[in-house]
Enzyme design. Structure first.
Site, PDB file in Angstrom:
ATOM      1  CB  CYS A 105      -0.914  -0.023   1.226  1.00  0.00           C
ATOM      2  SG  CYS A 105      -2.017  -1.442   1.198  1.00  0.00           S
TER       3      CYS A 105
ATOM      4  CB  ALA B 157      -0.081   1.830  -4.966  1.00  0.00           C
ATOM      5  CD1 TRP B 158      -3.496   8.158  -2.094  1.00  0.00           C
ATOM      6  CD2 TRP B 158      -4.574   6.338  -1.351  1.00  0.00           C
ATOM      7  NE1 TRP B 158      -4.653   8.575  -1.474  1.00  0.00           N
ATOM      8  CE2 TRP B 158      -5.326   7.480  -1.007  1.00  0.00           C
ATOM      9  CE3 TRP B 158      -5.051   5.072  -0.978  1.00  0.00           C
ATOM     10  CZ2 TRP B 158      -6.548   7.394  -0.313  1.00  0.00           C
ATOM     11  CZ3 TRP B 158      -6.262   5.008  -0.285  1.00  0.00           C
ATOM     12  CH2 TRP B 158      -6.989   6.138   0.033  1.00  0.00           C
TER      13      TRP B 158
ATOM     14  NE  ARG C 183       1.799   9.252 -11.787  1.00  0.00           N
ATOM     15  CZ  ARG C 183       1.274   9.360 -13.010  1.00  0.00           C
ATOM     16  NH1 ARG C 183       0.080   9.855 -13.170  1.00  0.00           N
ATOM     17  NH2 ARG C 183       1.962   8.966 -14.066  1.00  0.00           N
TER      18      ARG C 183
ATOM     19  NE  ARG D 222       5.035  -3.392   5.618  1.00  0.00           N
ATOM     20  CZ  ARG D 222       5.946  -2.519   6.014  1.00  0.00           C
ATOM     21  NH1 ARG D 222       7.085  -2.949   6.502  1.00  0.00           N
ATOM     22  NH2 ARG D 222       5.751  -1.222   5.914  1.00  0.00           N
TER      23      ARG D 222
ATOM     24  CE1 TYR E 213       2.917  -6.433   1.307  1.00  0.00           C
ATOM     25  CE2 TYR E 213       5.218  -7.052   1.073  1.00  0.00           C
ATOM     26  CZ  TYR E 213       4.258  -6.123   1.423  1.00  0.00           C
ATOM     27  OH  TYR E 213       4.646  -4.880   1.857  1.00  0.00           O
TER      28      TYR E 213
ATOM     29  CE  LYS F 159      12.174   4.508  -9.990  1.00  0.00           C
ATOM     30  NZ  LYS F 159      11.812   5.472  -8.920  1.00  0.00           N
TER      31      LYS F 159
ATOM     32  NE  ARG G  46      11.653   8.250  -3.543  1.00  0.00           N
ATOM     33  CZ  ARG G  46      10.481   7.750  -3.155  1.00  0.00           C
ATOM     34  NH1 ARG G  46      10.192   7.611  -1.884  1.00  0.00           N
ATOM     35  NH2 ARG G  46       9.585   7.367  -4.056  1.00  0.00           N
TER      36      ARG G  46
END
Ligand SMILES: NC(=O)c1ccc[n+]([C@@H]2O[C@H](COP(=O)([O-])OP(=O)(O)OC[C@H]3O[C@@H](n4cnc5c(N)ncnc54)[C@H](OP(=O)(O)O)[C@@H]3O)[C@@H](O)[C@H]2O)c1
Length: 328
Positions: free
Chosen positions: A14, A18-19, A21, A40, A60, A99, A167
């Site tokens: 989640c 995903a939310w 785009r 999770r 998952y 990616k 990141r």
């Protein structure tokens, strides 16, 4: 017209992307039926399931066991992708993965081989390569608009993210080279269509979190076209490329994540002549989702995209190896 069955998809993770785009694009796409999300945290997963009117799985593996899921969309921190691509392929699912799909070329080639062996589609999400603006630019170059190509430069830089963002965790994502650096490198591959060799790189690394914050790399094609890429997460937002030739140059802005309604503007100049081309807007993510759907249904081959993903993984390894690191 013959109707092609929608592809049933399960989303693993989640995530923010995903939310914002991907799941809205799935929802709007005739070729996709989102049947399930897995995460999770049960509350967060339920929130995603409610918004996108689908089932929720806590874990998952539970999603991979579902018979009503033909394909999965993976949007986990990059360093977890290879493991879940592998598990998904072994569970018989086609895979669309964010990616980077692998943190090094060994992982990437293992995944490509597994996809080939299982006969399943594996596609890494570089939506920008499907935007028609790049065909337009390539046609201008091929028609001699700027003469012989001498150099290509591209930048993808974003402002700093909140402190705890994935990141900044090297072990979760592999660093900003694999997050932002991959875009200008992929753009160079797309626009020059040649093997690239890395000659030099510099990276700024934050001591506190051992996180690479930004970098620059210099490459060439076999015929000596110079390539400069710039990337990172400590500048103002830039997503652009320029191609310079013996008689002129081309510049395009917002090349990596243009909103679906944004009409790209290509600027061409030759001596004192300057011209702007305003192109039609396109939803590049919807185009990529269409490619994935048609590939799974056997109506379109994804051609060299897997090879390109593997080659890109080699280039990022070479940039990291060549780099001089400055700790800040
Ligand atoms: N193609 C594009 O335009 C684009 C744009 C942005 C990002 N991305 C890529 O999409 C991926 C996700 O990026 P994002 O910004 O959306 O990240 P994010 O919001 O942090 O989402 C990552 C998700 O991974 C799951 N996860 C599993 N193990 C985790 C761990 N140990 N720590 C943190 N999260 C964990 C979490 O979902 P659950 O808790 O539900 O399991 C989390 O929501 C990255 O690979 C990124 O490079 C692509």
């Amino acid at each position: 017209m013959e109707r092609v069955e929608p592809l049933t998809v399960g989303a693993v993770g989640c995530s923010d992307v995903a939310w914002r785009r991907t799941l809205p694009t799935f929802q709007a796409h005739d070729g996709i039926r989102l049947v399930c999300v897995a995460g999770r945290d049960p509350d967060r997963t339920r929130r995603y399931a409610e918004r996108f009117s689908c089932a929720a799985e806590h874990g998952y593996e539970d999603l991979l066991r579902r018979d009503d899921v033909e394909a999965v969309y993976l949007s986990l921190p990059g360093a977890l992708h290879a493991e879940w691509v592998e598990r998904s392929l072994l569970a018989g699912k086609h895979v669309l993965v964010e990616k980077p799909y692998a943190v090094d070329p060994q992982e990437a080639s293992r995944l490509e081989a597994l996809a080939a062996r299982t006969g399943l589609v594996l596609l890494e999400n570089y939506a920008f390569v499907h935007h028609p603006m790049h065909d337009h630019v390539r046609r201008l170059v091929d028609d001699g608009a700027i003469g012989e190509v001498r150099s290509f430069s591209s930048a993808f830089t974003i402002p700093p993210k909140p402190y705890g963002d994935i990141r900044y965790h090297k072990e979760l994502t592999g660093g900003t080279l694999l997050d932002t650096g991959v875009y200008p490198l992929r753009a160079a591959m797309l626009m020059l269509d040649a093997d690239l060799e890395v000659h030099a790189a510099v990276m700024r690394r934050e001591r506190e979190r051992d996180a690479v914050l930004s970098g620059d790399a210099l490459l060439t094609t076999p015929s000596g076209v110079a390539v400069h890429v710039e990337f990172g997460m400590e500048h103002g937002y830039r997503a652009r490329y320029e191609i310079h030739g013996s008689e002129g140059g081309l510049f395009v802005d917002r090349v990596f994540t243009p909103p679906a309604g944004h009409p790209p503007v290509v600027t061409l100049w030759r001596q004192n002549h300057r011209q702007e081309f305003t192109l039609e807007a396109a939803d590049q993510l919807a185009l990529l989702v269409g490619v994935f759907h048609r590939a799974v249904r056997g109506r379109e081959a994804i051609g060299t995209l897997g090879e390109r993903s593997l080659r890109l993984s080699m280039l990022t390894r070479d940039v990291a190896r060549r780099a001089v690191y400055f700790d800040v």
